[in-house]
Write an enzyme that holds these catalytic residues in place. Structure first.
Site, short mmCIF file in Angstrom:
data_model
loop_
_atom_site.label_atom_id
_atom_site.label_comp_id
_atom_site.label_asym_id
_atom_site.label_seq_id
_atom_site.Cartn_x
_atom_site.Cartn_y
_atom_site.Cartn_z
N LYS A 35 -14.91 3.57 16.24
CA LYS A 35 -13.92 4.99 16.68
C LYS A 35 -15.39 5.38 15.27
O LYS A 35 -15.47 6.56 15.87
CB LYS A 35 -13.05 5.61 16.92
CG LYS A 35 -12.36 5.87 15.14
CD LYS A 35 -10.87 6.06 15.73
CE LYS A 35 -10.24 6.17 14.25
NZ LYS A 35 -9.52 6.59 13.51
N ARG B 262 -13.06 14.12 10.18
CA ARG B 262 -13.96 13.97 9.13
C ARG B 262 -15.06 13.14 8.53
O ARG B 262 -16.31 13.78 8.63
CB ARG B 262 -13.26 13.67 7.40
CG ARG B 262 -13.08 11.75 7.48
CD ARG B 262 -12.40 11.85 6.09
NE ARG B 262 -11.67 10.76 6.08
CZ ARG B 262 -10.57 10.75 5.68
NH1 ARG B 262 -9.51 11.67 5.69
NH2 ARG B 262 -10.44 9.31 5.55
N ASN B 263 -15.34 12.19 9.79
CA ASN B 263 -16.72 11.39 10.05
C ASN B 263 -17.92 12.42 10.87
O ASN B 263 -19.06 12.52 10.85
CB ASN B 263 -16.46 10.08 11.05
CG ASN B 263 -16.13 9.16 9.87
OD1 ASN B 263 -16.50 8.47 9.30
ND2 ASN B 263 -14.38 8.80 9.72
N ALA C 164 -2.10 11.43 9.03
CA ALA C 164 -0.88 11.46 8.71
C ALA C 164 -0.17 11.95 8.07
O ALA C 164 1.44 11.89 7.72
CB ALA C 164 -1.12 10.46 7.15
N GLY D 219 0.71 -1.55 -0.10
CA GLY D 219 -0.01 -0.06 -0.19
C GLY D 219 0.69 1.23 0.51
O GLY D 219 2.13 1.18 0.66
N SER D 220 0.27 3.09 -0.82
CA SER D 220 1.40 3.85 -0.96
C SER D 220 0.48 5.07 -1.00
O SER D 220 0.57 5.56 -1.40
CB SER D 220 1.86 3.43 -1.81
OG SER D 220 1.00 3.08 -2.73
N ASN E 270 -1.88 8.16 1.69
CA ASN E 270 -1.23 9.16 2.39
C ASN E 270 -0.80 8.48 3.60
O ASN E 270 0.23 8.53 4.25
CB ASN E 270 -2.54 9.57 2.56
CG ASN E 270 -2.60 10.94 2.60
OD1 ASN E 270 -3.18 11.09 4.80
ND2 ASN E 270 -1.88 11.97 3.33
N TRP E 271 -0.85 7.36 4.47
CA TRP E 271 -0.85 7.06 5.52
C TRP E 271 0.23 5.71 4.79
O TRP E 271 0.99 6.08 5.39
CB TRP E 271 -2.31 6.13 6.12
CG TRP E 271 -1.66 5.76 7.62
CD1 TRP E 271 -1.95 4.28 7.85
CD2 TRP E 271 -1.10 5.98 8.58
NE1 TRP E 271 -1.13 4.21 9.25
CE2 TRP E 271 -1.38 5.06 9.48
CE3 TRP E 271 -0.38 7.73 8.62
CZ2 TRP E 271 -0.08 5.37 10.57
CZ3 TRP E 271 0.46 7.83 10.00
CH2 TRP E 271 0.39 6.80 11.40
#
Lengths: 508, 508
Positions: A301, A365-366, A248, A102-103, A105-106
């Site tokens: 969360k 953001r949620n 991130a 994976g690559s 943002n985080w």
């Protein structure tokens, strides 16, 4: 500082003038970091310190020597913690090869950390591979941006990446023979990636994985963690999890942050290696023996954030938000206990627990989108996501649907009043005010009795301090009750009140 | 809902068509609220239900009847929990008289709640007295405003107070013969008020007190809680404490809020009465057997708020703030364990724990002023307080000084790196950046092993649900591992992988 451990068993990773510093993994060590003088040829009970030189072989030599000198003490160390071969076996062949799956943002922010730690390490291979889903960015390939400009132009623009972080466009090439796999990708792609890796049969049996992904799955009405999914598809030991209150871009900018690594039973040594891989002065890692707790906190969360956002949208004050947050964490606890078994108090106190829920409820953001969901009544989640998030995804509603599915399938709605009322507001058009009805009962709440509560363990350092204080007072001939007595209360007064206290209570 | 309790022992407080609802205080009751049909003259094992009528005498009759019918089961109930006569004795003589000591912003908001609950109660006297320090407001006496206009014109303007809340300008008149004393005043006035009350000798020996005050004292380098101070000066049982994430004006406006009552050992029955006094549909009360934990959390949260504010002032992100909050709560835990003994995990999960610390760090005045302290370098606390708080007081710096005094006197600076670095920034001109040095260590943190962690207790309701789910699965002939198995993994695959797992690890 010479530690009086019975036996030095660990991995040395830093040579200083006159000394070497080693990370001790053995249970008998009093401290995780052991500093030993290089000059001294013997170390406690005749244990010979090997000459530094072939750095990679230090660990192997250590293990063999210890084994020869004291087989009984080494047995516990070498015994495979799980049924899978331990990672130490791989270390015998050289530094551990790390691959990131994976690559985004985080993923890139984490790649920056991992590559920086691997650069001068004797434990990790300097070359860190990162699987990049190839795409065109400003007329060039993304892998080209990363490998030649050392910047992830699309997902983490503006941050220089270490030169030893190598972007690889093929998943199988990126992971071939990897000893350590870091999964950090959107959770909907995990199964496909894992199946591709499994099919290619390119992972050695000692490979360990860690998940940095937040999410949860459901199968037959039962919740499935992503670590379970990764471990079972790849036939690896249950992976560890890394989760915490992390944004991130802040982590990439090296603002201080913390995270928690949760590990399954028997994988303490693996977790210690993961800690060495991720730990930076600005990114500190706590390690806890609880993988499901840490993972489910990270996934759920966002559900609490929706409830908090609804409350914000109704114009409620911090009092109410605090109550929602408290009950939200209670229901996360209940969810873990109902579907996964035991939960450690320590998990909730750590970065992956309360700290992460707080930052999500108070600024994620949620939470923001949920507030708008209430304010702009009638708009759907997809519409708000498009308008407000600029291409980013909203995890809360999807997770909430899965959580509600699990709760309903197992008929435990009564244990999750907040989650279920949040669901009804989010998906069944219920009035947001109904969330507050969860709290506004006429009946007083039940009283928690001592036998229902859990006493926290007193850490050794605190116990030491308590003992020291008590013995100092004894030497001075004083007691704590004497210290705290109000000087205005004369001793006679106290005698009188002692008598008074003895008044017994009439029986009818 | 007829509860199958062995014996009904409690106080009935609500008559409904055909039934009466009682609060059961007896340990043997399965539920705190018991509903019994009025029509039935007998209730479980021949216990006679007295005719409703003389409402106040219900509790007394109940107690006497139970005592006559089953002396052994009543003994535990009537036995004085502490060495002081139990409150139940006072209930025999009539409803309990409630007095509030204090009438500021929070005091008046609480007075509104208490008076509303006392209005139609059979347990509490309708007349609720509130001691008001007399002053002139807009040409009239403050007591006159409260008693005739039912408004605290100075400290809680705009809210109508219940007519049964009576302002009394004399402390002794306000508290004479009070059964229940609610202390809610600035903490610097407590000692004087308590001494005046003690001298006047107007409290019966069964009187109980509760403190709603946030603060802490120090004597001989040892921390003193205000409940300890109140209890020891007045020679009452150690008072209970009420604390939580509450903003006075929000509570007065009946926005939803929660609070925690902490009670000392042996005062569960008293705490149950306090709960009945404070519990409203919009102000829900949890009761916990931990008075010092609840009180110290309430006092020390302002110290964490200062650290959070400094961090805000330096422009740090939420990552860092979350880390400060986490470590702050850790140090509150350590403070309680070092100086007060055991701490319940439950206390931190409740409103007085994390929820209160969060709201204070994310929006309290201490946090805001601390941020300005960093931004407007050079200004002192007094100056900022005057400029920013419009007459309100800043508790953080004063508490921090006391906390640092205690820590230094007992030579435990090493256990409180965050508190001490916050102190150095606040009072010794240290660079705010030094707070982050507490976190930015080069060494990896020590790994928490299972034996250092605490498993949370599974609540009965959750355990019931787990059992029910397990038995349903058994009936269906399924297991959880079967539910969670990925359907794409064929059984043969599993057998193969099981073999693979058995590969043992080579020993050298």
């Amino acid at each position: 500082m010479l530690q009086q451990s019975p036996r030095l068993t660990g991995i040395c990773n830093e040579r200083r003038p006159g000394t070497v510093r080693c990370n001790c993994f053995h249970r008998s060590c009093q401290s995780k970091i052991v500093t030993v003088p290089t000059a001294s040829s013997s170390y406690h009970q005749g244990f010979r310190w090997p000459r530094m030189g072939l750095r990679v072989w230090n660990a192997v030599l250590l293990v063999c020597l210890s084994f020869l000198l004291a087989p009984e003490s080494m047995e516990a160390f070498l015994r495979p913690a799980s049924a899978y071969p331990p990672l130490l076996q791989a270390l015998q062949k050289g530094p551990l090869k790390v691959s990131l799956v994976g690559s985004g943002n985080w993923g890139t922010a984490v790649g920056k950390i991992v590559a920086a730690n691997a650069k001068d390490s004797h434990i990790f291979n300097t070359d860190v591979r990162m699987w990049v889903f190839e795409e065109e960015v400003e007329g060039r390939k993304l892998t080209d941006w990363i490998n030649n400009n050392h910047e992830n132009r699309k997902y983490l623009p503006g941050f220089e990446l270490p030169s030893n972080l190598r972007a690889v466009p093929s998943l199988t090439d990126a992971c071939r023979d990897a000893d350590l796999l870091v999964f950090v990708m959107p959770h909907q792609f995990i199964e496909k990636a894992c199946r591709e890796l499994k099919k290619a049969q390119l992972l050695p049996p000692h490979t360990r994985a860690i998940s940095l992904i937040k999410g949860i799955g459901v199968r037959n009405g039962w919740p499935i963690t992503l670590t379970h999914e990764i471990g079972s598809i790849l036939d690896l030991p249950k992976p560890c999890i890394l989760s915490g209150a992390n944004v991130a871009s802040d982590v990439a900018a090296e603002n201080f942050a913390e995270a928690t690594i949760g590990h399954p039973d028997g994988e303490t040594e693996t977790a210690a290696l993961w800690q060495l891989l991720f730990d930076r002065p600005n990114f500190k890692i706590n390690v806890l023996p609880d993988v499901d707790g840490v993972e489910v906190c990270g996934a759920l969360k966002n559900v609490v954030a929706l409830a908090g956002g609804f409350c914000e949208g109704m114009g409620q004050g911090t009092n109410t938000k605090a109550a929602i947050l408290r009950l939200g964490v209670e229901e996360i606890k209940t969810f873990i206990m109902t579907f996964f078994g035991d939960l450690l108090a320590d998990t909730l106190y750590d970065s992956a627990g309360y700290a992460d829920v707080i930052t999500t409820v108070f600024g994620g953001r949620n939470s923001k989108v949920a507030a708008e969901f209430v304010r702009q009544k009638g708009k759907g989640w997809d519409e708000l996501e498009r308008e407000m998030l600029n291409g980013q995804k909203l995890q809360g509603p999807a997770t909430l649907e899965l959580v509600a599915e699990v709760i309903r399938a197992n008929e435990v709605e009564h244990l999750f009043p907040l989650f279920m009322s949040t669901y009804r507001v989010a998906f069944e058009g219920a009035d947001p005010q109904t969330i507050l009805d969860v709290f506004r009962t006429k009946q007083p709440r039940s009283i928690q009795r001592s036998e229902d509560c859990v006493k926290l363990k007193v850490p050794t350092l605190v116990q030491d301090a308590r003992n020291r204080i008590a013995s100092r007072l004894r030497k001075l001939g004083r007691s704590i009750s004497e210290l705290t007595r109000n000087p205005l209360d004369a001793p006679n007064d106290n005698a009188a009140s002692a008598n008074h206290k003895k008044d017994s209570c009439p029986r009818n």
